[in-house]
Motif scaffolding. Structure first.
Motif, PDB file in Angstrom:
ATOM      1  N   ASP A  41      27.544   0.958  42.601  1.00  0.00           N
ATOM      2  CA  ASP A  41      27.779   1.480  40.589  1.00  0.00           C
ATOM      3  C   ASP A  41      26.623   2.019  40.783  1.00  0.00           C
ATOM      4  N   PHE A  42      26.152   3.381  40.452  1.00  0.00           N
ATOM      5  CA  PHE A  42      24.632   3.346  39.780  1.00  0.00           C
ATOM      6  C   PHE A  42      24.609   3.183  38.763  1.00  0.00           C
ATOM      7  N   LEU A  43      25.691   2.892  37.415  1.00  0.00           N
ATOM      8  CA  LEU A  43      25.171   2.830  36.601  1.00  0.00           C
ATOM      9  C   LEU A  43      24.759   0.747  36.739  1.00  0.00           C
ATOM     10  N   ASP A  44      25.372   0.324  37.288  1.00  0.00           N
ATOM     11  CA  ASP A  44      24.772  -1.038  37.836  1.00  0.00           C
ATOM     12  C   ASP A  44      23.256  -0.755  37.833  1.00  0.00           C
ATOM     13  N   ASN A  45      23.371  -0.234  39.597  1.00  0.00           N
ATOM     14  CA  ASN A  45      21.944  -0.360  40.025  1.00  0.00           C
ATOM     15  C   ASN A  45      20.713   0.197  38.788  1.00  0.00           C
ATOM     16  N   ALA A  46      21.072   1.285  37.796  1.00  0.00           N
ATOM     17  CA  ALA A  46      20.384   1.490  36.854  1.00  0.00           C
ATOM     18  C   ALA A  46      19.923   0.700  35.934  1.00  0.00           C
ATOM     19  N   ARG A  47      20.875  -0.242  35.798  1.00  0.00           N
ATOM     20  CA  ARG A  47      20.648  -1.311  34.203  1.00  0.00           C
ATOM     21  C   ARG A  47      20.211  -2.059  34.870  1.00  0.00           C
ATOM     22  N   ASP A  48      20.172  -2.897  36.461  1.00  0.00           N
ATOM     23  CA  ASP A  48      19.012  -3.963  36.951  1.00  0.00           C
ATOM     24  C   ASP A  48      18.181  -3.496  37.353  1.00  0.00           C
ATOM     25  N   LEU A  49      16.747  -2.008  37.496  1.00  0.00           N
ATOM     26  CA  LEU A  49      15.897  -1.685  37.793  1.00  0.00           C
ATOM     27  C   LEU A  49      15.888  -1.727  36.319  1.00  0.00           C
ATOM     28  N   VAL A  50      16.497  -1.239  34.614  1.00  0.00           N
ATOM     29  CA  VAL A  50      15.819  -1.318  33.946  1.00  0.00           C
ATOM     30  C   VAL A  50      15.297  -3.145  33.160  1.00  0.00           C
ATOM     31  N   ARG A  51      16.578  -4.145  33.947  1.00  0.00           N
ATOM     32  CA  ARG A  51      16.056  -5.054  33.750  1.00  0.00           C
ATOM     33  C   ARG A  51      15.173  -5.514  34.361  1.00  0.00           C
ATOM     34  N   ARG A  52      15.175  -5.522  35.179  1.00  0.00           N
ATOM     35  CA  ARG A  52      13.468  -5.821  36.449  1.00  0.00           C
ATOM     36  C   ARG A  52      12.191  -5.412  35.676  1.00  0.00           C
ATOM     37  N   ARG A  53      12.199  -4.058  34.977  1.00  0.00           N
ATOM     38  CA  ARG A  53      11.143  -3.814  33.910  1.00  0.00           C
ATOM     39  C   ARG A  53      11.279  -3.989  33.153  1.00  0.00           C
TER      40      ARG A  53
END
Length: 165
Positions: free
Chosen positions: A114-126
């Motif tokens: 899920d690209f939305l989940d991927n985007a949220r994970d990236l934001v959380r990591r940063r």
């Protein structure tokens, strides 16, 4: 001490490896990772193989199932998505490999993430588990996601962290 009655040791001879055929060179590239037909042919030519021989090697490996553009596309989609890239970036990269639109569409459709989940994970990591806390951080997060190839709707949803999302 060196005994003067012994002859000096002969220098070790290096064994020359036999020259690899275009097919062997192409297969050597494929066992390391998937390659598109276009990429594989380009790499062979860059290594000094005549274009006709390179094409013949790629054609044979394709016919025998060693090289497959659909498999390459699926692997690239999965690897890039798992690496934090969005669909726009992935589509642009797939376009550089000379793949037909059906293979590209099929690879994108088969992606199970899920690209939305991927985007949220990236934001959380940063930006930490709570996500961006103010407008400045949201802009930075949005810029990051845009550079990574996510669309506007995904960027808005990934940077807001609304409870109902």
């Amino acid at each position: 001490m060196h005994d003067e009655t012994e002859p000096p040791a002969a220098p070790a001879r290096k064994r020359r490896r036999p020259e690899l055929t275009p097919l062997q060179r192409a297969l050597g590239l494929l066992v390391r990772r998937e390659h598109s037909r276009k990429e594989l042919g380009r790499k062979l030519v860059a290594r000094g193989i005549e274009p006709e021989q390179a094409q013949a090697a790629v054609d044979r490996l394709t016919s025998e199932g060693w090289q497959d553009d659909e498999r390459f596309a699926e692997t690239l989609v999965r690897n890039r998505a798992n690496g934090g890239y969005g669909p726009r970036h992935i589509l642009a990269e797939l376009g550089t490999h000379g793949l037909d639109s059906d293979a590209v569409s099929a690879a994108m459709d088969r992606y199970e993430g899920d690209f939305l989940d991927n985007a949220r994970d990236l934001v959380r990591r940063r930006f930490g588990e709570e996500g961006p806390q103010d407008l400045s951080q949201r802009r930075k997060a949005a810029d990051l996601l845009a550079r990574r190839g996510f669309d506007g709707d995904t960027i808005r949803r990934a940077t807001r962290f609304d409870a109902e999302d």
